[in-house]
Design an enzyme around this catalytic site. Structure first.
Site, PDB file in Angstrom:
ATOM      1  N   TYR A 281      96.558 -28.924  10.150  1.00  0.00           N
ATOM      2  CA  TYR A 281      97.952 -28.496  10.113  1.00  0.00           C
ATOM      3  C   TYR A 281      98.313 -27.826   8.800  1.00  0.00           C
ATOM      4  O   TYR A 281      99.217 -26.998   8.761  1.00  0.00           O
ATOM      5  CB  TYR A 281      98.898 -29.654  10.465  1.00  0.00           C
ATOM      6  CG  TYR A 281      99.079 -29.712  11.962  1.00  0.00           C
ATOM      7  CD1 TYR A 281      99.956 -28.828  12.592  1.00  0.00           C
ATOM      8  CD2 TYR A 281      98.338 -30.567  12.753  1.00  0.00           C
ATOM      9  CE1 TYR A 281     100.096 -28.820  13.977  1.00  0.00           C
ATOM     10  CE2 TYR A 281      98.461 -30.561  14.140  1.00  0.00           C
ATOM     11  CZ  TYR A 281      99.348 -29.684  14.739  1.00  0.00           C
ATOM     12  OH  TYR A 281      99.474 -29.654  16.104  1.00  0.00           O
ATOM     13  N   ARG A 283      96.381 -25.727   7.347  1.00  0.00           N
ATOM     14  CA  ARG A 283      95.971 -24.353   7.644  1.00  0.00           C
ATOM     15  C   ARG A 283      97.100 -23.616   8.363  1.00  0.00           C
ATOM     16  O   ARG A 283      97.423 -22.486   8.058  1.00  0.00           O
ATOM     17  CB  ARG A 283      94.703 -24.406   8.495  1.00  0.00           C
ATOM     18  CG  ARG A 283      94.220 -23.136   9.126  1.00  0.00           C
ATOM     19  CD  ARG A 283      94.789 -22.799  10.485  1.00  0.00           C
ATOM     20  NE  ARG A 283      95.152 -23.940  11.297  1.00  0.00           N
ATOM     21  CZ  ARG A 283      95.799 -23.839  12.437  1.00  0.00           C
ATOM     22  NH1 ARG A 283      96.168 -22.670  12.906  1.00  0.00           N
ATOM     23  NH2 ARG A 283      96.116 -24.920  13.132  1.00  0.00           N
ATOM     24  N   HIS A 434     101.635 -36.215  13.367  1.00  0.00           N
ATOM     25  CA  HIS A 434     100.278 -35.875  13.773  1.00  0.00           C
ATOM     26  C   HIS A 434      99.238 -36.918  13.344  1.00  0.00           C
ATOM     27  O   HIS A 434      98.042 -36.697  13.503  1.00  0.00           O
ATOM     28  CB  HIS A 434      99.893 -34.492  13.231  1.00  0.00           C
ATOM     29  CG  HIS A 434     100.649 -33.393  13.899  1.00  0.00           C
ATOM     30  ND1 HIS A 434     100.505 -33.118  15.237  1.00  0.00           N
ATOM     31  CD2 HIS A 434     101.583 -32.527  13.444  1.00  0.00           C
ATOM     32  CE1 HIS A 434     101.309 -32.124  15.560  1.00  0.00           C
ATOM     33  NE2 HIS A 434     101.984 -31.752  14.498  1.00  0.00           N
ATOM     34  N   ARG A 459      93.312 -31.879  22.990  1.00  0.00           N
ATOM     35  CA  ARG A 459      94.140 -30.694  23.247  1.00  0.00           C
ATOM     36  C   ARG A 459      93.242 -29.475  23.205  1.00  0.00           C
ATOM     37  O   ARG A 459      92.297 -29.422  22.402  1.00  0.00           O
ATOM     38  CB  ARG A 459      95.210 -30.574  22.162  1.00  0.00           C
ATOM     39  CG  ARG A 459      96.092 -29.366  22.326  1.00  0.00           C
ATOM     40  CD  ARG A 459      97.130 -29.259  21.211  1.00  0.00           C
ATOM     41  NE  ARG A 459      97.925 -28.063  21.430  1.00  0.00           N
ATOM     42  CZ  ARG A 459      98.861 -27.591  20.612  1.00  0.00           C
ATOM     43  NH1 ARG A 459      99.137 -28.228  19.498  1.00  0.00           N
ATOM     44  NH2 ARG A 459      99.517 -26.487  20.905  1.00  0.00           N
TER      45      ARG A 459
END
Lengths: 755, 755
Positions: A281, A283, A434, A459
């Site tokens: 995240y 990134r 997250h 995911r």
């Protein structure tokens, strides 16, 4: 401002700016008042034009971009009425449009060809015509629905890019045209994602970062100080419901929380630049952080945004790159998709901005060179010039500990690097919405290949076939649960009961991080809140034995509790089982391991009961041989599990695990080694060093104060590793008698070699 | 010899030798009478020495070899008393020794440094001292136990290499020394693997090929014509038991069978150069075939070995290379380990000899260049000179049909290549003891990655942990069985009852192989013996639709029987299921699919009953999207299976399959398409063309004479493919009315495009 602070700031400014290309530094007092002034500046454009044709990586990027945009201009564009989720036509088209506009804007500035400006202008006017007529996006899944997209997040993406395009063609437009765009499109757009969606905008979360940056970028492009203040400090005077959660189950906001861009920099980034959600995240989030910081620095240098929190935004670039494996792929911490790497386009900006504004670190040039592309702006020019001038040096990733928490006091991530092995040890805070429930877990990489895995997230991002490309329900029921990770599960219940409300209150604590000696590196941490009444203390060590090619990992997981419990320690090896040194019974058909907390997703394929001897599991992955050796107690249960039960749509990967289970004990000690000891070639069909070098592993002392492990190797040597469990003082003197032998040493641990 | 034959031989000789380096061609009448004369010749050595330093790939190989051998000489050698199976110390040491001797011999010739000759001499004398004292190898597993190794096969390997070394140092030795070596070591060694083990030597099998070549090589080195005759024509006057089998269950010998090297060339190689066991074993066998042929050609050119059977040995080089995928990895036909490729060291000889003696095909130079290495002999020099002189051209692999059977009339392998896809269609003979029971099966590769797999063999070659590196029992119970392959299984019984005695009597027959049109390639074949009373006819087609990037595969499997049966057609897709267009129920825990014939190794994880519509399976592998679309009939059963049941030691890979099952029918028609239609990037997270382009697939006609399939695509176009089932005459005129529309065409098939 007192004198001490002044001096340290001065030093920082000197460090940051001392190496910069002089011509590219804007006026620190006044900034760039004209246009462009966000990612390109008037001075930067001059420099770029002067250097074109002699800066290969920039020229190459420019040529590719020109070719792409020319083809798109030829083909024409579409601004469809919003309708779809991600993967669908309208979603993908609006996404494509903002990228095209951003690139066309840059081309206009660099190539001075009005066709690019016209393309941006025409598209913007089409949006300005339609936007006021669009209702809230018809798809209902988000807690903050956008207008162009199903969530405000994507609308914010659009504005971050489009603001750059607008800045680039600002002077090409008449004042009347600008008024139309600003009145019909940009201002209502910015208001919608901020004022009208404070549950999105007034958060500390990557969603809000995008929202803040979007409003901030368009504010800078429009010279709108009121909007800029909103971006930096949030929408004021908005009531909020402290129980409101987003789609991922994360709280929208907590009481007393700061809001706005600065708050989003301050809270999730530790002083070391670690982003609390993890590198995947970061990134994603780093683009809005850095692109807006760049624009703010260029336009309003008086904000000194790159000095904020002791230069944390620039430190974050280094932290992020250090959280990638030998191939540049990011370690999996919390929700993360495998394969994401520093080749992602947002990292091109990250690296270029980090180089340009962060003191021209020559190591970043080697990464930019691998990326093979630069941003078409001042930062990209600086990188291109650096490469051209041969300033590039390797970006050397060493062992590193990165603190977590806004103040750096909420645990850390420790990365041990030794001889091609990279061990990622997690003792962080929760990681916001997250976060996964896996305190004191680790993953192991060998020459860039993951061999003891973190599952990552359940995911398939942007693959519409799989739940629209969004989080699958198995992300909650499996991937976030403790049993999906290489760490302790007590009584088949996830750490913190798998509840965000609980987990987000706590963090683990680092105990030792000692990497000065390449042959013996130690990371140790404690977790005392995952299971009330139970204390977890894990120590991971890399040991380089001169007789062997590769170092090996020693893992000591110490559990002590007020109560009698069952403890499971899974080991998610990736690859094909070659051999075990113990007998096991494979069931005719698998059983299901448990009922909840992720156990319902594991098949139990085989099991065994330990006789108290070491168990060894030898496996093959990517043509390398590995062995896991673990100390056991009599009657420990050994379970071979496989992921995939209760997975009606084949959403999960069917990989294996070995679980070592200790039942009805208060305290438990799990000690194991992991070796990468051999290779196989399917071409020569040669197996080299196929077997473990560990002859025996034993615990020779275990008390409240000390734990000592004897490692006997096949070269007829042995080593004793002793750790002080309660005193990590580097200077403390220790004395311990084991089997009539007295050991004395200084500091929290010692490795004694018996030759 | 009549005139016609003489002319064709002359033409052949001209073709083969016309491009050769003149200086390297030996005297066709007398051969090379001195030493060395096997793989190096006196003239060749002169040429090599003259070119050293200016032939990069040769120089590089030489330097690496020198470095390796120098280190070994430094370290000294060991000749241990034989004791172990493969993987064990004595086995690996004797294996290492023969390779070292062969290399040291070549170094002595090339570098003219006596230390290399001395190394070979010392080792040979150590063998000569010990060999006479060694009993038969103590490990009992082989039907033909060796002395140095557990099987004569490995003893033969030793002699093939050692003969070369002996030839190289022949002139360095005194006559007395040569007498000692020949009397104490080489002659008894050759006798042992031939006269004393005729069940090994007098076969047509890769074992015997090694045996024949071993005896032949040492015969040439010793100038022993009696031994040479034995190598070429077998041990005469040996009784044999027609029921005797080897460890793989293959018959040792059948009545009337020719024996010796020529028989081993003649029988397993078809006139096209296809080796009946498949490319994996051809790769292994090709070394002794070609190294001995080279030696024979050099020493006794009058045998004209490279002209034998119309030049089949040279054709085999081309055939073998054509049976590799885009990455050079061999297709899996029969027993074969994945990952074996033309980078294997035996292929370096194969390519170099193929180049040197086969007309200097410049395509071979590009493969040699990829291999990065050449043999240190005359052939390697020719390749090195070719590369140096820039003669290299790409080795272009096109669609190809390679006949099977000594006379080329026992079926074939057909490879369709189109737009990155490679479809390998098997309609061969059985493939000797390494054959699998999978007539009319296929495997599909995409850009070098296998996407619809052949399982290969259940063996981890040379990985001692797994059954000593030998064939696992699951090779028989699973890998050889029909259900492990992508072809029809009738009544859950393998083809030919899974019995070698039956299967080896039959072969399939090619029906169509038409690849002239790159947009429409057709391979079709029939099998009428796998199940008595049942006829199988499969047609695979690659179709390039101009609207789509990649061609797709159309697969028509037609079954007709005198009886009512159950037909299963498995589809071994590799990758992760993304989506199906049909509902299915996944079981809580898997069931086991069946009781025998490989079914006992398959878990049944989920199933569904068809409503008669098309079924689609969309999956992701290596970041590419694929879709399988199949026509079904009402109440067909669809089964998701997974390999791994009754696998107590985790020997099998747990991959998935989809099985389409038709019950209680005499005739059945399975029609499907396979598309590679899209890509995914975990770095950009973009999914491109994630869905199938096939809108509907339907059978619009099916009679004894014709089958017609309508393919409707999402571009609102459709195509009709019609095949004539009983007349494959290229010139036959056909007329067929379907739904009031009349189709007329010439030849066995037609594709009609409806736009």
């Amino acid at each position: 401002m007192n004198i001490k602070i002044k001096i340290s700031l001065l030093v920082f400014v000197l460090v940051v700016f001392s190496c910069k290309e002089k011509a590219l530094v804007n006026d620190e007092q006044t900034g760039n008042q004209g246009h462009p002034s966000l990612i390109l500046t008037e001075q930067g454009v001059k420099e770029i034009r002067a250097n074109l044709g002699s800066i290969p990586i920039f020229d190459k990027t420019l040529a590719a971009t020109k070719q792409e945009i020319d083809a798109e201009i030829e083909q024409g564009f579409d601004v469809p009425v919003p309708k779809d989720y991600s993967g669908g036509y309208t979603h993908e088209t609006h996404k494509k449009n903002y990228i095209l506009m951003q690139k066309a804007g840059a081309l206009y500035q660099i190539l001075d060809d009005e066709k690019y400006a016209k393309f941006v202008k025409d598209m913007l006017f089409e949006y300005a015509k339609q936007y006021p007529t669009w209702p809230i996006h018809p798809k209902p899944r988000s807690y903050a629905r956008g207008k162009l997209f199903w969530q405000c997040l994507n609308d914010s993406n659009w504005l971050v890019y489009t603001a750059q395009a607008y800045d680039c063609i600002y002077n090409y437009l008449t004042e009347e045209e600008r008024n139309t765009l600003e009145t019909d499109l940009f201002k209502p757009f910015a208001d919608y994602i901020s004022k009208e969606n404070p549950q999105f905008f007034n958060r500390v979360h990557n969603h809000a970062t995008w929202g803040n940056a979007a409003v901030g970028m368009i504010a800078l492009a429009m010279d709108d100080d009121e909007l800029l203040d909103r971006a930096l400090n949030g929408v004021k005077d908005v009531d909020f419901d402290p129980n409101e959660k987003d789609n991922d189950g994360g709280y929208i906001r907590k009481d007393g929380q700061q809001i706005g861009f600065y708050a989003n920099v301050n809270e999730p980034f530790s002083p070391d630049g670690y982003f609390t959600e993890g590198p995947y995240y970061q990134r994603y989030a780093s683009y809005p952080f850095l692109i807006f910081a760049q624009a703010l620095q260029n336009k309003k240098p008086e904000h000194k945004v790159f000095e904020f929190k002791d230069g944390v935004l620039l430190k974050s670039v280094n932290a992020l790159l250090n959280l990638s494996d030998a191939d540049g792929e990011f370690f999996l911490l919390n929700d993360a998709q495998k394969g994401m790497s520093y080749y992602n386009s947002s990292l091109i900006s990250t690296v270029d901005i980090g180089y340009h504004f962060g003191g021209n670190n020559p190591g970043l040039l080697s990464i930019a060179k691998k990326q093979g592309e630069v941003t078409l702006d001042d930062a990209g020019l600086a990188v291109a010039l650096g490469i051209k001038e041969g300033k590039e040096k390797p970006f050397v990733k060493k062992s590193i500990e990165l603190s977590d928490g806004a103040n750096g006091d909420e645990g850390a991530v420790g990365v041990l690097r030794s001889g091609g092995l990279e061990l990622v040890f997690k003792y962080t805070a929760h990681g916001l919405s997250h976060g996964h429930y896996d305190k004191l877990s680790y993953a192991l990489f060998d020459d860039g290949d993951e061999v003891v895995q973190d599952y990552g997230m359940a995911r398939f991002v942007n693959i519409e076939q799989k739940g629209g490309g969004n989080y699958l329900k198995e992300n909650t029921t499996w991937a976030k649960q403790t049993i999906a990770h290489n760490t302790i599960v007590q009584n088949e219940t996830s750490q913190f009961q798998g509840k965000y409300d609980i987990g987000s209150q706590y963090h683990s604590n680092g105990y030792i991080f000692s990497v000065g000696n390449d042959s013996l590196q130690v990371a140790s941490a404690k977790e005392e809140n995952a299971y009330p009444g139970t204390k977890l203390h894990r120590t991971v060590v890399t040991i380089k034995d001169e007789d062997y090619d590769k170092p090996y990992v020693l893992d000591i997981m110490r559990v002590s509790s007020q109560n009698s419990n069952q403890y499971d320690l899974p080991f998610y090896f990736l690859g094909h089982i070659m051999k075990t040194n113990f007998e096991y019974s494979k069931y005719d058909v698998p059983k299901i391991l448990g009922k909840s907390d992720g156990y319902q997703h594991l098949y139990k394929e085989a099991s065994s009961t330990s006789n108290g001897e070491n168990i060894q599991l030898n496996w093959l992955q990517n043509n390398k041989f590995y062995t896991y050796t673990a100390v056991t107690s009599n009657n420990n249960e050994i379970i071979f599990g496989r992921i995939g039960a209760n997975d009606p749509e084949f959403n999960l990967r069917n990989e294996q695990t070995l679980i070592l289970r200790k039942k009805n004990v208060n305290d438990a000690l799990f000690v194991s080694t992991i070796e990468s000891h051999g290779t196989y070639s399917p071409v020569s069909e040669l197996a080299i060093n196929a077997y473990s070098n560990i002859a025996n592993l034993s615990v020779i002392h275990n008390s409240k104060e000390y734990t000592a492990v004897l490692i006997e190797t096949n070269n007829d040597k042995s080593k004793v590793f002793i750790i002080s469990n309660e005193n990590n003082d580097k200077d403390a003197a220790h004395k311990l008698a084991i089997n009539d032998k007295e050991y004395t040493w200084k500091g929290p641990y010692i490795l004694i070699e018996n030759k």
